[in-house]
Scaffold this active site. Structure first.
Site, mmCIF file in Angstrom:
data_model
loop_
_atom_site.group_PDB
_atom_site.id
_atom_site.type_symbol
_atom_site.label_atom_id
_atom_site.label_comp_id
_atom_site.label_asym_id
_atom_site.label_seq_id
_atom_site.Cartn_x
_atom_site.Cartn_y
_atom_site.Cartn_z
ATOM 1 N N SER A 215 47.424 -6.385 8.045
ATOM 2 C CA SER A 215 47.515 -6.600 6.596
ATOM 3 C C SER A 215 46.632 -5.587 5.878
ATOM 4 C CB SER A 215 47.111 -8.032 6.253
ATOM 5 O OG SER A 215 47.433 -8.332 4.906
ATOM 6 N N ASN A 216 46.280 -5.838 4.640
ATOM 7 C CA ASN A 216 45.409 -4.918 3.889
ATOM 8 C C ASN A 216 44.525 -5.720 2.941
ATOM 9 O OD1 ASN A 216 46.882 -5.200 1.252
ATOM 10 N ND2 ASN A 216 48.532 -4.417 2.545
ATOM 11 N N PHE A 217 43.689 -5.022 2.177
ATOM 12 C CA PHE A 217 42.662 -5.692 1.357
ATOM 13 C C PHE A 217 43.158 -6.163 -0.014
ATOM 14 C CE2 PHE A 217 39.866 -3.021 4.119
ATOM 15 C CZ PHE A 217 39.196 -4.079 4.736
ATOM 16 N N SER A 218 44.455 -6.048 -0.289
ATOM 17 C CA SER A 218 44.949 -6.463 -1.611
ATOM 18 C C SER A 218 44.672 -7.953 -1.839
ATOM 19 C CB SER A 218 46.457 -6.202 -1.705
ATOM 20 O OG SER A 218 46.971 -6.816 -2.856
ATOM 21 N N ALA A 284 50.940 -4.610 -2.307
ATOM 22 C CA ALA A 284 50.550 -3.635 -1.287
ATOM 23 C C ALA A 284 51.345 -3.993 -0.034
ATOM 24 C CB ALA A 284 49.054 -3.719 -1.033
#
Ligand code: C5P
Length: 405
Positions: A215-218, A284
């Site tokens: 995943s990502n930091f969004s 994102a």
């Protein structure tokens, strides 16, 4: 001075020494033409008398669930429907905690839980109570629920030689709330009235096995603020959201579709877009997903490489579907050669404009409450904006979208 003629304000007062400042606040609202209904907690009455408050508002003060005189029930549900705004000033740590957790043991909290209008909260306590992680967590929780926290500006704090936690001045609370209320217009004059806007927000989660994911930091904050800004301008909003941490929109009418993976988001967005007038793609989205999700947890020493396949580009897909009447807005988060990369994406995805934020700018991008953006348009125009709260950025974006219809 804002004209608040005909506006209804529920003013919640809790047990803080700053309760006396509520008198000034009431006078400002009343002078601007608003009707004010005070709801006070039992502790609030220790600091200021209902007699003073009812004299200033020309209305009986609501404090108990039942009227002491005739036993009639005070309806918090009616107050929730009557109000154009609820302002809780001063808000103590205890009341903030009760609001964050739904502890409806007095009329003020009950009214808060029934409130259909935007809620503004002006905390008032000493620095230690304010700085305590419990209070900070509760305030963060209230923000996620869509409430608006009003704190004194940094400059103001410095000039008063007192610390954070102190209540914002009545004049500043009045200006803040007044501005928001004055902006509320009749539906037919709202700029996105009759339009449907699709917004994507948050990260996506791509499963590797039953316990791991990419995943990502969004956080979804920017996308949720955009959904609210479009709803505020009268749009029907469809918000397709990846997994976010307890975030809520301020407008309860927003139609939210929760998704997990890039492929779920693609399905939902391509299905919804044909009936929309615009789409703002703020999510994102993962660019790659594991080629397969293992059925069992991959053993510690079993995997040294992960095979990935590209996901579908939602923005590009909508760009291909887009008709002459539809508008499409994308985001670009870049770390180098920002404008060049953003222009290329604008073209490739057939967007009307792209909102560029650079991770090189402090206070911009993921996780924070602020953002600094540049908007690049298909006709070659470029607009630079200073660092702002994400809600303000969302308003700027909505302004530009409205201008394209
Ligand atoms: O190419 P890049 O991922 O940087 O493009 C960012 C823009 O494209 C954002 O508006 C994002 O929401 C959108 N996007 C998308 N689907 C993808 C990847 C990005 O809609 N698979």
């Amino acid at each position: 001075m804002h004209n608040l003629k005909g506006k209804h304000i529920v003013l919640g007062i809790t047990g803080s020494i700053a309760a006396y400042k509520a008198c000034t606040l009431i006078r400002l609202f009343v002078k601007a033409g608003a009707e004010v209904q005070v709801v006070i907690t039992p502790a609030g009455k220790e600091f200021i008398t209902p007699v003073t408050l009812s004299a200033l508002t020309s209305k009986p003060v609501v404090s108990e669930f039942f009227s002491g005189k005739d036993g009639s029930w005070h309806s918090h549900v009616d107050l929730g429907l009557w109000a154009d705004a609820m302002v809780i000033a001063p808000a103590t740590a205890a009341s903030i905690a009760k609001m964050a957790h739904g502890v409806a043991d007095n009329m003020l909290i009950t009214t808060y839980l029934s409130m259909k209008a935007p809620v503004f909260i002006a905390p008032a306590m000493d620095l230690d109570m304010f700085a305590h992680p419990s209070t900070q967590d509760n305030l963060a929780q209230l923000k996620r629920y869509g409430n608006i926290i009003i704190e004194p500006a940094e400059g103001e704090l410095a000039s008063h030689l007192v610390g954070k936690g102190r209540m914002a001045e009545p004049e500043d609370i009045f200006t803040f709330v007044g501005k928001r209320l004055a902006e509320k217009q009749a539906p037919e004059t709202l700029r996105l009235n009759g339009k449907t806007v699709l917004v994507t927000a948050g990260p996506t989660i791509e499963k590797i096995d039953p316990v791991r994911y990419i995943s990502n930091f969004s956080t979804g904050k920017m996308g949720y603020a955009i959904a609210d800004a479009c709803a505020e301008q009268g749009a029907r909003v469809i918000l397709i959201s990846g997994p976010v941490n307890g975030l809520e929109t301020r407008y309860k009418g927003i139609e939210k579709i929760n998704v997990v993976s890039a492929s779920d988001m693609y399905e939902a967005a391509t299905k919804a877009f044909p009936s929309c007038d615009a789409a703002i793609l703020c999510a994102a989205v993962a660019d790659y997903t594991p080629a397969r999700c293992a059925e069992q947890k991959i053993k510690t020493h079993a995997a040294t490489a992960l095979e990935l396949t590209p996901t579908q580009d939602i923005a590009a897909a909508l760009g291909r579907m887009k008709t002459a009447d539809q508008r499409l807005v994308g985001f670009a988060l870049e770390t180098n050669d920002e404008q060049e990369h953003a222009r290329a994406k604008l073209k490739k995805k057939n967007l009307d404009f792209i909102v560029l934020n650079s991770l090189r700018d402090p206070g911009a991008g993921f996780a924070c409450d602020t953002n600094k953006v540049t908007m690049l348009f298909a006709d070659g125009k470029t607009l630079d904006f200073p660092l702002k709260d994400k809600h303000e950025v969302a308003n700027d974006l909505t302004d530009q979208l409205c201008a394209l219809f």
